[in-house]
Write an enzyme that holds these catalytic residues in place. Sequence first.
Site, mmCIF file in Angstrom:
data_model
loop_
_atom_site.group_PDB
_atom_site.id
_atom_site.type_symbol
_atom_site.label_atom_id
_atom_site.label_comp_id
_atom_site.label_asym_id
_atom_site.label_seq_id
_atom_site.Cartn_x
_atom_site.Cartn_y
_atom_site.Cartn_z
ATOM 1 N N GLY A 1 -6.985 11.879 -9.681
ATOM 2 C CA GLY A 1 -6.393 10.557 -9.809
ATOM 3 C C GLY A 1 -7.129 9.450 -9.094
ATOM 4 O O GLY A 1 -8.372 9.373 -9.110
ATOM 5 N N TYR B 1 11.131 7.895 -2.595
ATOM 6 C CA TYR B 1 9.694 7.604 -2.692
ATOM 7 C C TYR B 1 9.404 6.176 -2.251
ATOM 8 O O TYR B 1 8.444 5.926 -1.508
ATOM 9 C CB TYR B 1 9.241 7.834 -4.126
ATOM 10 C CG TYR B 1 7.775 7.555 -4.378
ATOM 11 C CD1 TYR B 1 6.799 8.440 -3.944
ATOM 12 C CD2 TYR B 1 7.373 6.401 -5.060
ATOM 13 C CE1 TYR B 1 5.456 8.193 -4.177
ATOM 14 C CE2 TYR B 1 6.025 6.146 -5.297
ATOM 15 C CZ TYR B 1 5.081 7.042 -4.855
ATOM 16 O OH TYR B 1 3.753 6.784 -5.087
#
Length: 249
Positions: free
Chosen positions: A17, A150
């Site tokens: 990523g 998160y």
Amino acid sequence: MENLKGKVAVVTGGNSGIGKATARLFAERGAQVVITGRRRDAVQTAAAEIGYGVIGLTGDVAELDHHARLVEEIRRRFGGLDIFVANAGVISLAATPDVTVADYDRQFAVNTRGTFFGVQALLPLLRDGGSIVLVGSLAATKVLENHAVYAGTKAALAAFARNWALELKARRIRVNVLSPGPVDTPVVTKLGVSDADRPAFLEAMGEKIPAGRFGDVRELARAALFLVSDESSFVNGTELHVDGGMSLT
């Protein structure tokens, strides 16, 4: 252009990523790059694919022993460090009633504690005039469904950056947050989107972004390069949103 020539950089979560794209760009620009990740095979494969002498070290940023081992490796190989990109992170989406203690603890252990103690451990090696980039998230400033935990882990990073920018001013170490919006990375698959459904998912989500599409990891890498290079020498303690304008919606 080799605007990072002679620099030593560490990128956590550098095996895929955004982290992998950032490590590759830094290496192309002349830096000696060290990537870390939890899976040995993935780390070694990524290091080989990137080339440029990139070094892969295996470890979990949630474990404090990993930071100690990383410090010893950097000291032994290079004697010091110029750039630290705290990119490693995990995400587990759930509505608040469904969040488990294990999910909560894991996300804060990796995303928040791992970042804090990674910086703490590496600071003695970080040369004066160095740069730290913390990879945050759009979720820290924009409410997204099922992202509460998160978002909390990433919101803390902006507070860390502001405090460290002042704490480290005597050493001229700059600390900034890179805040990505939706980016086409392996995380999409981890969220349960199949390969067959991926194009339709990206297209549907892209319609919600002013830019009309997901970001590319290379665009985030270029933003990270800006933050660690002399091109951003007067940028410190800030949060750079690279999200195609989604934070405005």
